[in-house]
Design an enzyme around this catalytic site. Sequence first.
Site, PDB file in Angstrom:
ATOM      1  CB  ALA A  11      -1.074  -0.057   1.207  1.00 33.21           C
ATOM      2  N   GLY A  12       1.953   1.063  -0.584  1.00 31.09           N
ATOM      3  CA  GLY A  12       2.882   2.309  -1.035  1.00 31.09           C
ATOM      4  C   GLY A  12       2.578   3.333  -2.193  1.00 31.09           C
ATOM      5  CD  GLN A  13       4.805   7.480  -2.967  1.00 32.16           C
ATOM      6  OE1 GLN A  13       3.758   7.683  -2.200  1.00 32.16           O
ATOM      7  NE2 GLN A  13       5.497   8.640  -3.359  1.00 32.16           N
ATOM      8  N   GLY A  15       0.578   1.485  -4.912  1.00 30.91           N
ATOM      9  CA  GLY A  15      -0.747   0.651  -4.110  1.00 30.91           C
ATOM     10  C   GLY A  15      -1.634   1.881  -3.932  1.00 30.91           C
ATOM     11  CG  ASP A  34       2.231  -2.116   3.264  1.00 32.74           C
ATOM     12  OD1 ASP A  34       2.329  -1.521   2.160  1.00 32.74           O
ATOM     13  OD2 ASP A  34       3.042  -2.205   4.050  1.00 32.74           O
ATOM     14  NE  ARG A 152       8.471   5.767 -17.392  1.00 34.47           N
ATOM     15  CZ  ARG A 152       8.747   4.795 -16.456  1.00 34.47           C
ATOM     16  NH1 ARG A 152       9.605   3.839 -16.677  1.00 34.47           N
ATOM     17  NH2 ARG A 152       8.734   5.123 -15.426  1.00 34.47           N
ATOM     18  CG  HIS A 176      10.869  -3.018 -16.312  1.00 35.78           C
ATOM     19  ND1 HIS A 176      10.351  -2.057 -17.308  1.00 35.78           N
ATOM     20  CD2 HIS A 176      10.669  -2.528 -15.057  1.00 35.78           C
ATOM     21  CE1 HIS A 176      10.035  -1.127 -16.666  1.00 35.78           C
ATOM     22  NE2 HIS A 176      10.390  -1.342 -15.327  1.00 35.78           N
TER      23      HIS A 176
HETATM   24  P1  A3D Z   1       6.646   1.781  -1.828  1.00 36.69           P
HETATM   25  O1  A3D Z   1       5.993   3.306  -1.909  1.00 36.69           O
HETATM   26  O2  A3D Z   1       7.834   1.702  -1.103  1.00 36.69           O
HETATM   27  O3  A3D Z   1       5.779   0.733  -1.448  1.00 36.69           O
HETATM   28  C1  A3D Z   1       6.082  -0.447  -1.387  1.00 36.69           C
HETATM   29  C2  A3D Z   1       5.001  -1.145  -0.135  1.00 36.69           C
HETATM   30  O4  A3D Z   1       5.584  -2.527  -0.066  1.00 36.69           O
HETATM   31  C3  A3D Z   1       5.551  -0.368   1.180  1.00 36.69           C
HETATM   32  O5  A3D Z   1       4.256   0.302   1.673  1.00 36.69           O
HETATM   33  C4  A3D Z   1       6.029  -1.348   2.215  1.00 36.69           C
HETATM   34  O6  A3D Z   1       5.466  -1.489   3.486  1.00 36.69           O
HETATM   35  C5  A3D Z   1       5.397  -2.622   1.423  1.00 36.69           C
HETATM   36  N1  A3D Z   1       5.794  -3.809   1.825  1.00 36.69           N
HETATM   37  C6  A3D Z   1       7.408  -4.362   1.995  1.00 36.69           C
HETATM   38  N2  A3D Z   1       7.244  -5.616   2.306  1.00 36.69           N
HETATM   39  C7  A3D Z   1       5.930  -6.252   2.117  1.00 36.69           C
HETATM   40  C8  A3D Z   1       5.465  -7.389   2.590  1.00 36.69           C
HETATM   41  N3  A3D Z   1       6.327  -8.517   2.790  1.00 36.69           N
HETATM   42  N4  A3D Z   1       4.111  -7.516   2.427  1.00 36.69           N
HETATM   43  C9  A3D Z   1       3.430  -6.522   2.069  1.00 36.69           C
HETATM   44  N5  A3D Z   1       3.914  -5.431   1.747  1.00 36.69           N
HETATM   45  C10 A3D Z   1       5.060  -5.139   1.960  1.00 36.69           C
HETATM   46  O7  A3D Z   1       7.029   1.423  -3.476  1.00 36.69           O
HETATM   47  P2  A3D Z   1       6.496   1.792  -4.733  1.00 36.69           P
HETATM   48  O8  A3D Z   1       4.934   1.775  -4.721  1.00 36.69           O
HETATM   49  O9  A3D Z   1       6.768   2.942  -5.341  1.00 36.69           O
HETATM   50  O10 A3D Z   1       6.953   0.494  -5.744  1.00 36.69           O
HETATM   51  C11 A3D Z   1       6.692  -0.822  -5.367  1.00 36.69           C
HETATM   52  C12 A3D Z   1       7.585  -1.750  -6.240  1.00 36.69           C
HETATM   53  O11 A3D Z   1       7.226  -1.301  -7.814  1.00 36.69           O
HETATM   54  C13 A3D Z   1       8.984  -1.593  -6.238  1.00 36.69           C
HETATM   55  O12 A3D Z   1       9.651  -2.663  -6.190  1.00 36.69           O
HETATM   56  C14 A3D Z   1       9.404  -0.748  -7.692  1.00 36.69           C
HETATM   57  O13 A3D Z   1      10.801  -0.928  -7.732  1.00 36.69           O
HETATM   58  C15 A3D Z   1       8.448  -1.302  -8.443  1.00 36.69           C
HETATM   59  N6  A3D Z   1       8.005  -0.569  -9.663  1.00 36.69           N
HETATM   60  C16 A3D Z   1       7.977  -1.181 -10.822  1.00 36.69           C
HETATM   61  C17 A3D Z   1       7.672  -0.741 -11.900  1.00 36.69           C
HETATM   62  C18 A3D Z   1       7.477  -1.357 -13.190  1.00 36.69           C
HETATM   63  O14 A3D Z   1       7.495  -0.924 -14.365  1.00 36.69           O
HETATM   64  C19 A3D Z   1       7.889  -2.797 -13.130  1.00 36.69           C
HETATM   65  C20 A3D Z   1       7.507   0.638 -12.101  1.00 36.69           C
HETATM   66  C21 A3D Z   1       7.739   1.626 -10.641  1.00 36.69           C
HETATM   67  C22 A3D Z   1       7.867   0.723  -9.692  1.00 36.69           C
END
Ligand code: A3D
Length: 319
Positions: A11-13, A15, A34, A152, A176
Amino acid sequence: MARNKIALIGAGQIGGTLALLAGLKELGDITLFDVVDGVPQGKALDIAEASPVEGFDAVLKGGSDYSAIAGADVVIVTAGVPRKPGMSRDDLIGTNTKVMQAVGAGIKQYAPDAFVICITNPLDAMVGVLREACGLKPEKVVGMAGVLDSARFRYFLAEEFKVSVEDVTAFVLGGHGDSMVPLARYSTVAGIPLPDLVKMGWTTQEKLDQIIQRTRDGGAEIVGLLKTGSAFYAPASSAIAMAESYLRDKRRVLPCAAYLTGQYGVTGLYIGVPVVIGANGVERIVEVQFTAEEKAAFDTSVAAVKGLVEATKKLIAAA
Ligand code: A3D
């Protein structure tokens, strides 16, 4: 008729943005999960409080127990850590492999009939770990990357040509990462392929090459600007397009990380290819013909993904 249920693991950015978009598009009821207790509940309540203003009806819940995702029709996984400036996606492998194993076990227990979309990086390796851990059929587990990479590319091309983003299609294959393969020949403005647009004087080959490189570096460009995390609006939009195609059986043709069983000469690996997403998940893998140059670029990308998959296998064996 009961509404669909969309479970968002992480539920981060991304989510939080996924939850808002799923609400705005009325895709169904939404559950955020989360490990940080309070965050999924807080985001769910905040978005629910936006619903009267935006005019959508959805039940929004948050939780930090896997039972919260029970019976989900779609599960979108962003759990784990994102990049910081100077980091490559591959630097995330240690932490995120363990997270994918835990998340996979949760899906196996509570949402075994779901269509699962993985976003966690390094994407092509993580979707493979997640699939093994949840045990679902490969056609029900995909990775989101190609829709974002091609979005993009489309945006940069629309800017260059001063035309609507709606009239630009783009084709991006492979893993990717830095080795992704944007294919100019299959990318068009209203059906006119990019090489023809160069011949027509709309742009130059040099400019096109710059745009292709900017597309490859698209994630790093955002990380460099934000400094505290990675892109989240466009990644969320991209995963929602995939979820919508499944839930509404739209059978859209979208580039996704899909499990290959011989297509493109690759077996037993997730890699970015065009697929048809409908009510049965990945209903078809679209196989196009490559030129020798395109094949070489694709093979380089496959080799990079294989290297990452080997690294995850070593981590899992050592644990
Ligand atoms: P962020 O805002 O840090 O959110 C990640 C969330 O995951 C946090 O709220 C954490 O608390 C939670 N978390 C950590 N461990 C666990 C667990 N075991 N179970 C459940 N929740 C957990 O990151 P974000 O939302 O910006 O990015 C999330 C992921 O997406 C990262 O790995 C990025 O690298 C990836 N991402 C991928 C792309 C693609 O195009 C593939 C693009 C952008 C980001």
